[in-house]
Design a protein around this motif. Structure first.
Motif, mmCIF file in Angstrom:
data_model
loop_
_atom_site.group_PDB
_atom_site.id
_atom_site.type_symbol
_atom_site.label_atom_id
_atom_site.label_comp_id
_atom_site.label_asym_id
_atom_site.label_seq_id
_atom_site.Cartn_x
_atom_site.Cartn_y
_atom_site.Cartn_z
ATOM 1 N N MET A 87 0.759 -1.138 -0.137
ATOM 2 C CA MET A 87 -0.145 -0.156 0.200
ATOM 3 C C MET A 87 1.001 1.213 0.088
ATOM 4 S SD MET A 87 -3.706 0.490 0.617
ATOM 5 C CE MET A 87 -4.006 -0.600 1.490
ATOM 6 N N THR A 88 0.671 2.244 -1.051
ATOM 7 C CA THR A 88 1.511 3.388 -0.768
ATOM 8 C C THR A 88 0.549 4.355 -0.415
ATOM 9 O OG1 THR A 88 2.895 2.424 -2.781
ATOM 10 C CG2 THR A 88 2.713 4.861 -2.706
ATOM 11 N N THR A 89 0.954 5.600 0.271
ATOM 12 C CA THR A 89 0.380 6.605 0.740
ATOM 13 C C THR A 89 0.864 7.853 0.104
ATOM 14 O OG1 THR A 89 -0.284 5.495 2.722
ATOM 15 C CG2 THR A 89 -0.515 8.057 2.664
ATOM 16 N N LEU A 90 0.154 8.663 -0.612
ATOM 17 C CA LEU A 90 0.410 9.855 -1.304
ATOM 18 C C LEU A 90 -0.171 11.061 -0.758
ATOM 19 C CD1 LEU A 90 0.333 8.551 -5.097
ATOM 20 C CD2 LEU A 90 2.316 8.693 -3.769
ATOM 21 N N HIS A 91 0.316 12.082 -0.515
ATOM 22 C CA HIS A 91 -0.147 13.459 -0.140
ATOM 23 C C HIS A 91 -0.147 14.346 -1.226
ATOM 24 C CE1 HIS A 91 -0.123 12.130 4.140
ATOM 25 N NE2 HIS A 91 1.006 11.522 3.973
ATOM 26 N N HIS A 92 -1.248 14.471 -1.604
ATOM 27 C CA HIS A 92 -1.644 15.709 -2.791
ATOM 28 C C HIS A 92 -1.677 16.978 -1.787
ATOM 29 C CE1 HIS A 92 -3.820 17.912 -5.630
ATOM 30 N NE2 HIS A 92 -3.232 17.162 -6.701
ATOM 31 N N PRO A 93 -1.131 18.060 -2.529
ATOM 32 C CA PRO A 93 -1.359 19.474 -2.014
ATOM 33 C C PRO A 93 -2.601 19.796 -1.605
ATOM 34 C CG PRO A 93 0.044 19.656 -4.163
ATOM 35 C CD PRO A 93 -0.582 17.974 -4.025
ATOM 36 N N SER A 94 -3.864 19.338 -2.239
ATOM 37 C CA SER A 94 -4.995 19.802 -1.870
ATOM 38 C C SER A 94 -5.429 19.119 -0.683
ATOM 39 C CB SER A 94 -5.869 19.689 -3.096
ATOM 40 O OG SER A 94 -6.116 18.471 -3.392
ATOM 41 N N HIS A 95 -4.978 17.830 -0.393
ATOM 42 C CA HIS A 95 -5.316 17.254 0.976
ATOM 43 C C HIS A 95 -4.723 17.725 2.104
ATOM 44 C CE1 HIS A 95 -6.249 14.134 -2.290
ATOM 45 N NE2 HIS A 95 -7.547 14.111 -1.543
ATOM 46 N N THR A 96 -5.242 17.692 3.182
ATOM 47 C CA THR A 96 -4.688 18.011 4.353
ATOM 48 C C THR A 96 -3.982 16.626 4.790
ATOM 49 O OG1 THR A 96 -6.472 17.185 5.733
ATOM 50 C CG2 THR A 96 -6.346 19.481 4.978
ATOM 51 N N PRO A 97 -2.864 16.539 5.955
ATOM 52 C CA PRO A 97 -2.323 15.590 6.311
ATOM 53 C C PRO A 97 -3.180 14.448 6.887
ATOM 54 C CG PRO A 97 -0.999 17.486 7.047
ATOM 55 C CD PRO A 97 -2.299 17.670 6.195
ATOM 56 N N ASP A 98 -4.502 14.815 7.315
ATOM 57 C CA ASP A 98 -5.262 13.979 7.785
ATOM 58 C C ASP A 98 -6.140 12.957 6.708
ATOM 59 O OD1 ASP A 98 -4.816 15.163 10.008
ATOM 60 O OD2 ASP A 98 -6.424 16.369 10.181
ATOM 61 N N THR A 99 -5.983 13.547 5.438
ATOM 62 C CA THR A 99 -6.729 12.843 4.335
ATOM 63 C C THR A 99 -5.758 12.537 3.271
ATOM 64 O OG1 THR A 99 -7.247 15.061 3.404
ATOM 65 C CG2 THR A 99 -8.849 14.180 4.783
ATOM 66 N N PRO A 100 -4.823 11.282 3.558
ATOM 67 C CA PRO A 100 -3.895 11.137 2.434
ATOM 68 C C PRO A 100 -4.685 10.261 1.442
ATOM 69 C CG PRO A 100 -3.799 9.553 4.357
ATOM 70 C CD PRO A 100 -4.694 10.651 4.720
ATOM 71 N N LEU A 101 -4.175 10.337 0.402
ATOM 72 C CA LEU A 101 -4.432 9.629 -1.004
ATOM 73 C C LEU A 101 -3.843 8.195 -0.726
ATOM 74 C CD1 LEU A 101 -5.969 9.121 -3.593
ATOM 75 C CD2 LEU A 101 -4.081 10.290 -4.634
ATOM 76 N N THR A 102 -4.308 7.073 -0.618
ATOM 77 C CA THR A 102 -3.968 5.957 -0.630
ATOM 78 C C THR A 102 -4.244 5.009 -1.870
ATOM 79 O OG1 THR A 102 -4.061 5.862 1.872
ATOM 80 C CG2 THR A 102 -3.614 3.780 0.835
ATOM 81 N N LEU A 103 -2.970 4.452 -2.370
ATOM 82 C CA LEU A 103 -3.177 3.624 -3.449
ATOM 83 C C LEU A 103 -2.751 2.211 -3.117
ATOM 84 C CD1 LEU A 103 -1.437 5.926 -6.206
ATOM 85 C CD2 LEU A 103 -3.830 5.660 -5.808
ATOM 86 N N ALA A 104 -3.504 1.376 -3.451
ATOM 87 C CA ALA A 104 -3.082 -0.027 -3.393
ATOM 88 C C ALA A 104 -2.466 -0.647 -4.788
ATOM 89 C CB ALA A 104 -4.488 -0.994 -3.127
ATOM 90 N N LEU A 105 -1.162 -0.736 -4.525
ATOM 91 C CA LEU A 105 -0.459 -1.336 -5.726
ATOM 92 C C LEU A 105 -0.091 -2.813 -5.578
ATOM 93 C CD1 LEU A 105 2.132 1.581 -5.851
ATOM 94 C CD2 LEU A 105 0.372 1.265 -7.169
ATOM 95 N N PRO A 106 0.050 -3.344 -6.692
ATOM 96 C CA PRO A 106 0.395 -4.982 -6.521
ATOM 97 C C PRO A 106 1.632 -5.117 -5.735
ATOM 98 C CG PRO A 106 -0.140 -4.274 -8.923
ATOM 99 C CD PRO A 106 -0.038 -2.985 -8.077
ATOM 100 N N LEU A 107 1.613 -6.142 -4.968
ATOM 101 C CA LEU A 107 2.679 -6.305 -4.062
ATOM 102 C C LEU A 107 3.953 -6.703 -4.851
ATOM 103 C CD1 LEU A 107 3.702 -6.636 -1.075
ATOM 104 C CD2 LEU A 107 2.908 -9.211 -1.168
ATOM 105 N N ASP A 108 4.011 -7.400 -6.114
ATOM 106 C CA ASP A 108 5.129 -7.795 -6.724
ATOM 107 C C ASP A 108 5.615 -6.347 -7.339
ATOM 108 O OD1 ASP A 108 3.072 -7.486 -8.483
ATOM 109 O OD2 ASP A 108 3.391 -9.425 -9.631
ATOM 110 N N PHE A 109 4.914 -5.462 -7.679
ATOM 111 C CA PHE A 109 5.364 -3.704 -8.158
ATOM 112 C C PHE A 109 5.987 -3.340 -6.974
ATOM 113 C CE2 PHE A 109 4.732 0.441 -8.989
ATOM 114 C CZ PHE A 109 5.555 0.701 -9.961
ATOM 115 N N THR A 110 5.458 -3.290 -5.832
ATOM 116 C CA THR A 110 6.002 -2.465 -4.753
ATOM 117 C C THR A 110 7.432 -3.156 -4.576
ATOM 118 O OG1 THR A 110 3.944 -2.100 -4.074
ATOM 119 C CG2 THR A 110 5.633 -1.989 -2.437
ATOM 120 N N ALA A 111 7.400 -4.510 -4.506
ATOM 121 C CA ALA A 111 8.689 -5.259 -4.332
ATOM 122 C C ALA A 111 9.816 -4.851 -5.257
ATOM 123 C CB ALA A 111 8.704 -6.624 -4.214
#
Length: 155
Positions: A1-25
């Motif tokens: 799971m990758t968490t991205l912070h977009h400038p329009s989001h506050t730190p309380d509402t991160p954008l979370t992406l679920a990437l394939p585990l093999d890609f993350t590795a």
């Protein structure tokens, strides 16, 4: 799971992406080497980082196809080099692959082992070893040709 912070989001509402585990590795294994390579080719650190992130995005978009290829690492390396070429003015980067120079740079400048180079670039280990041997021992210049003396009695 990758968490991205977009400038329009506050730190309380991160954008979370679920990437394939093999890609993350894959990213965990290659990101550091990709970043170091990009920094040797692109002088501005932010531009180098952008090129690597863009390449990883390209890789993510093609991930199923890369996994089906004979060498996912070689395909990913090609995509990285394409992104780096977009940010360089070096004539060496104008479109042709100079695998020998890349192997030398990865080994002599970034101090990767032959095995690491093979893993990062997707190049067969025996090819990497040949390329490193070639960079250490360039071919000898040809011997000067001396004319053969004429056969006896034909002088």
């Amino acid at each position: 799971m990758t968490t991205l912070h977009h400038p329009s989001h506050t730190p309380d509402t991160p954008l979370t992406l679920a990437l394939p585990l093999d890609f993350t590795a894959f990213c965990e294994l290659h990101h550091h080497h990709y970043q170091r390579y990009a920094r040797t080719r692109i002088t501005d650190p932010a531009t180098a980082q952008h090129a690597v992130h863009a390449a990883l995005g390209d890789i993510a978009m093609r991930w199923p196809h890369l996994l089906a290829s004979p060498s996912p690492a070689a395909c990913a390396w090609h995509l990285l080099k394409h992104r780096i070429r977009q940010h360089t003015t070096n004539p060496r980067d104008s479109g042709h692959n100079d695998d020998l120079a890349d192997t030398a740079l990865l080994h002599h400048t970034l101090h990767l082992t032959d095995t690491d180079i093979a893993h990062v670039t997707g190049t067969p280990l025996h090819t990497v070893r040949y390329q490193l041997h070639t960079t250490h021992h360039p071919p000898a210049p040809p011997e000067p040709q001396t004319p053969m003396p004429p056969p006896p009695g034909q002088a």
